[in-house]
Each structure stands twice: as C-alpha cells, then as structure tokens.
Enzyme design. Structure first.
Site, PDB file in Angstrom:
ATOM      1  N   ASP A 129       4.841  -5.042   1.229  1.00  0.00           N
ATOM      2  CA  ASP A 129       5.346  -3.441   0.135  1.00  0.00           C
ATOM      3  C   ASP A 129       4.486  -4.803  -1.148  1.00  0.00           C
ATOM      4  OD1 ASP A 129       6.481  -1.504  -1.072  1.00  0.00           O
ATOM      5  OD2 ASP A 129       7.680  -3.088  -1.812  1.00  0.00           O
ATOM      6  N   GLU A 174      -0.426  -3.671   0.607  1.00  0.00           N
ATOM      7  CA  GLU A 174      -0.025  -2.893  -0.477  1.00  0.00           C
ATOM      8  C   GLU A 174      -0.497  -3.331  -1.680  1.00  0.00           C
ATOM      9  OE1 GLU A 174       3.018   0.505  -3.245  1.00  0.00           O
ATOM     10  OE2 GLU A 174       3.139  -1.749  -2.335  1.00  0.00           O
TER      11      GLU A 174
END
Ligand code: NOJ
Length: 535
Positions: A219, A279
């Site tokens: 993330d 990401e």
C-alpha cells in the site's frame, strides 16, 4: 520458524493440488483482487469475510486466475475499511481468524492459486498499540518517535500538506503537538527513519511468509519516506483520490523510499518464489522504473490504463509509457483497469450497454498485453459503479470533504453470485454493508455461467487461452499499422490483438480468430470491440 517449502516439483498444472514451482511465476500472472468486504460473506453479517472467499475458490479456479490479492483483513476499527491497521499480525474478527486464514491459504494452494496479501507500511490505525502509547507518553518520547509528531507554527500545523482524503494532513493532540496523517486522522504516518519501524515491518512480513503466503501488495509504496524538515509543498487541493501530482508534492516519491523497498526485497529473497507489487502512483517513466530495480519490487502497478479514456489516442501512449517504464528494468509491465479506489471501467467507458461493450474489448486488450495483469473482483462480471444514496456512503472521503466528494463506495458494492434480488447470494442476509441494487439478476455469476456470450464466459475463454496458447509467449510488443481510432499489436509468438475504438467497423487483419469481444462476421470487427488472432 524456517520459511515454509513452496513450489513443489510439479509441471505447469496444479498437479498434486499445489502451485507450480516457477520462481518468477508472477511475470505473466493474472492476479484477482479480492476486496474482502465485498467478495463473499460466509457468516451472514452482510460483510465479506475469509470463509466467504474460501467458499468461492472454485469460481476463481474455474475463472482461471493464477493468484489472489486479498485487501487488508487485519484487526481494524475500519475508519478506512481495513487500511487503518490496528494489528498487522492478526485477523479482524469480522473477517475470521488465523485458523480460517490458514485454511483459505491451504485450499487456494491446493487449487493451484497463489495468495498475496496487502501490506500497509506507511501508517497504522490510531488504535494501534504504538499510537496509543505515543499519545500517552508525550512530546519527545521514544513512543512518539515512531510516528511524525511535530510542534506547530503557532496555532497552525507544522506545514501546509493536505490529507489525500481532504482537510489538513495534521491533527493536533491535547498537549499541543501535531501528528502527520497523509490519509485520515485515524491513519497516523509512521517514521521510517526509526529502525524500530522497519524492523516491525519485517516482522510482519515474516509472520505471513512463514504461514505460506506468496507475496504482498504494498500500500502507498511511494509513501513511507518524508523529506527532511517536512517542508511546505506546492499548495494543492486534494481530489479524494491517490494520484500523481508531480515533484511539487512532497508527500510522495521521495528518494529515501527506495531504502525501504530494498529492505522489503531482502526479506522476500529469503523466501524463494515470493514477490511484492507496489501501489506506486508515479507517472514519470524514469521515476517509476526506480521502484522495480534488481533489489526492489518485482512489480509496480502502472495506473496508466486505469486513468486513460476509451480512445486510441489515450490508450496507445498509456501502453507505450507502461512498457517504456520497465524496459530497462528486470520487471515486466503490470496492467490495471479497475480497483477499489477508482470508478469501475464499465462506468468510466460510458456505462450501460456501451460501457459493457467497451469493457469486453478492454478485457481482451489488457489480457493480450505482455506482463502481469490485475483483475478487480467483479470486472469479470462487467460490474458497473452503483449510484448509492447519501445515507449509504461509508468512505471517509465523504465526511472529510464536507460531502463535496462522494468517495469510492460506488465501485465497492458486493459481488452478485446468484438469484434475482439482493443480496444475490453474496450473503444469507439481504442487508449488505453497501446496498445492492435491484435488477442485478442477469449480472450474477450463476446467470453468466449459463450464457456463453456473457462477460464471465469471455473472461474464462480469454484466461484459458492466455494460459495455454503458445501465441502469448514473449514479453515484447510490436505495434502494427491500424485504421484510425484502432490499436493493433503483435506478440513475439504470434498473437495479434486489434482493438477498434472508432465509430465504425474495420477490416479484420489476416489470421485465425482466437477470440473476439463481439461477433465478427464478413471480415469486419465492429466498433468498440477487440479481437485476438494468430497466424
Ligand atoms: C491505497 C488504498 O488502495 C486505499 O484504499 C487506501 O485508502 C489508501 N491507500 C490508504 O491506505
């Protein structure tokens, strides 16, 4: 505990019910993103969970995916639906428990499906024991030094950074100090210059790797490092979405982040066959390339397909830039059409029949490209965004923006499995965490399985071909001449893909049709459709 043994000596098929041995299986894998709240509810509380995922593994095996990415299922107060992690080494009771996770992992592996999970390094929940200790310990303490606590500028926050979710990125605590949160106030950012922080991340990775997971989705992989002195940035409004605002945005893509990725990679390297995808909202090709150097991430999402309009003018550069970004790195490209943070592509492409038609073509485009592919749960059904009533909205963006931005709930509505009314087999309860609309009977997995012309049938056929047909070999892509408004390319082992984004039918190229997103008759490919051919 020593790393578990994975990659048994089997051939390409899931013989022995376990994944194949290849060390770089992820290079051309089709990953399926399970947004855990919305995939399948096994215990009838209206929220998806691990038992639900387990009960639907058969669907995923039939669909033909190689691996899962399961979004956060860790203990969380759910201020950002699990991306606010209170304990990264346990399971949120709403979703199950560790034994349930182990069972899911074993069953997925038995079906030949690898399992990757979300790792959320940039921040914790404000309920995490570290943050609670930091609040209690006060300014100057070792507990506060795990986060980014600072004194303000008078009554003003320490700098002008906005939160991605709206409002300032700083919240003041009762003793007067402020703490940084790039996302919600319930998601305080960690300080990665503190050795305890990276050591804890490594411990979390080992915890899950020792259980047998095949890798991680990282993330905010371009976050984690903050510039010395936390200087002001170019003033900007935040849109309620992660995006690349360029070098003036000091919150992201700082050079120091690569040291964190090298640490992450050194842990993965001790577990052969495991991987991480980042990401990384960085659109500059050269900057993005840095994240997939030899000793960093194996894959980085390239979000150019996700943000491109349905036109050859937008999609061709999206593809060429994505390929250029990885050209001088060990990584393949990594293609994303939709995820839980952006409007679904059926809707982006115009919605209704038109959006569906284009989404069918986009599926063939995405699956023909060389590299790894991520399919968001529901893409294979052609799920659109849903217009939700105000009172149903749950995304923190809705409240944080003072109801100016509706947030991401429209693309997070639960997946319909069977039947003719809510909750369409998603749950035994009709009341789901986000309401499911009437009229979705034709969208269900069950209804689409019986229809050879459905989106799901197209995905199944495409994934089977991608896995078995020789024409998909090789990581190069050669652009072919194409009519206006069309894209055509060839893969080294012969696959030709033609996508028609113009308003009229165009002639089919030479070759044998392997699969088409719309009927191809009389040598013509209709508007808003795509075809795969081989010699
Ligand atoms: C990116 C995730 O995809 C998104 O859902 C989340 O809100 C932010 N990171 C913060 O963790």
């Amino acid at each position: 505990m020593p790393p578990v043994e994975r990659r048994p000596d089997t051939d390409d098929s899931p013989a022995g019910g376990r994944p194949a041995p290849s060390a770089d299986w992820w290079r051309d894998a089709v990953f399926y993103q399970v947004y855990v709240r919305s995939f399948a509810d096994g215990n009838g509380d209206g929220v998806g969970d691990l038992i639900g995922i387990r009960s639907r593994l058969g669907h995923l095996a039939e669909l033909g995916v190689d691996a899962l990415w399961i979004t956060p299922f860790y203990p969380s107060p759910m201020a950002d639906h699990g991306y606010d992690v209170a304990d990264p080494r346990d399971v949120e009771p709403v979703f199950g428990d560790l034994a349930e996770f182990d069972a899911l992992l074993a069953e997925a592996h038995a079906l030949g499906i690898r399992v990757t999970i979300d790792l959320v390094p940039n921040h914790t929940s404000d309920h995490h024991e570290w943050f609670q200790a930091a609040l209690a310990a006060g300014p100057g303490s070792a507990e506060r030094a795990r986060y980014l606590f600072r004194d303000g500028r008078g009554a003003e926050p320490p700098n002008n950074w906005p939160s991605v979710f709206g409002g300032p990125a700083w919240t003041r605590v009762p003793d007067g100090q402020w703490y940084l949160h790039i996302f919600a106030p319930e998601q305080p950012d960690l300080d990665f210059t503190n050795p305890e922080v990276i050591a804890d991340l490594e411990e979390t990775m080992r915890f899950w790797l020792d259980r047998g997971v095949d890798g991680f989705r990282i993330d905010v992989a371009h976050g984690m490092a903050k510039p010395d002195g936390l200087p002001d940035m170019v003033p900007m409004e935040d849109t309620g979405l992660l995006d690349d605002h360029g070098p003036g945005d000091k919150r992201f893509d700082q050079d120091g982040v690569h040291a964190v990725h090298r640490r992450i990679r050194s842990v993965l390297d001790q577990y052969p066959g495991t991987m991480a995808v980042g990401e990384v909202w960085v659109s500059d090709d050269a900057r993005l390339a840095q994240y997939v150097r030899e000793d960093e991430l194996q894959l980085a999402f390239n979000f150019k397909l996700l943000t491109a309009d349905w036109s050859a003018e937008a999609l061709r550069p999206a593809i060429t830039h994505s390929l250029a970004a990885v050209a001088r790195t060990p990584a393949p490209a990594c293609w994303v059409l939709s995820n839980h943070d952006r409007p679904r592509h059926v809707t982006r492409y115009g919605g209704g029949e038109l959006g569906l038609r284009r989404a069918r073509a986009a599926a063939l485009l995405q699956l023909a490209l060389p590299g790894a592919v991520y399919v968001y749960n529901g893409d294979e059904l052609g799920m659109p965004d849903v217009d939700l009533p105000d009172e149903a909205l749950q995304d923190p963006i809705w409240e944080r923006s003072g109801h100016a931005e509706r947030g991401r709930d429209a693309g997070r509505v639960p997946v319909p499995w069977s039947g003719t009314g809510p909750s369409y087999g998603f749950s035994s309860s009709p009341a789901t965490w986000l309401p499911m609309p009437e009229g979705w009977g034709g969208l269900t997995v069950e209804a689409q399985a019986a229809d050879p012309s459905s989106m799901q049938s197209l995905y199944r056929a495409a994934l089977a071909l991608r896995r078995s047909a020789k024409a998909f070999g090789g990581e190069e892509l050669e652009w072919l001449p194409a009519p206006d408004g069309c894209l055509a390319f060839r893969r080294p082992d012969g696959l030709v893909c033609l996508v028609n984004m113009s308003a009229a039918a165009v002639p089919l190229p030479e070759g044998r049709v392997l699969l088409a997103s719309a009927p191809v008759g009389e040598g013509l490919l209709p508007a808003d459709s795509a075809v795969w051919l081989t010699a």
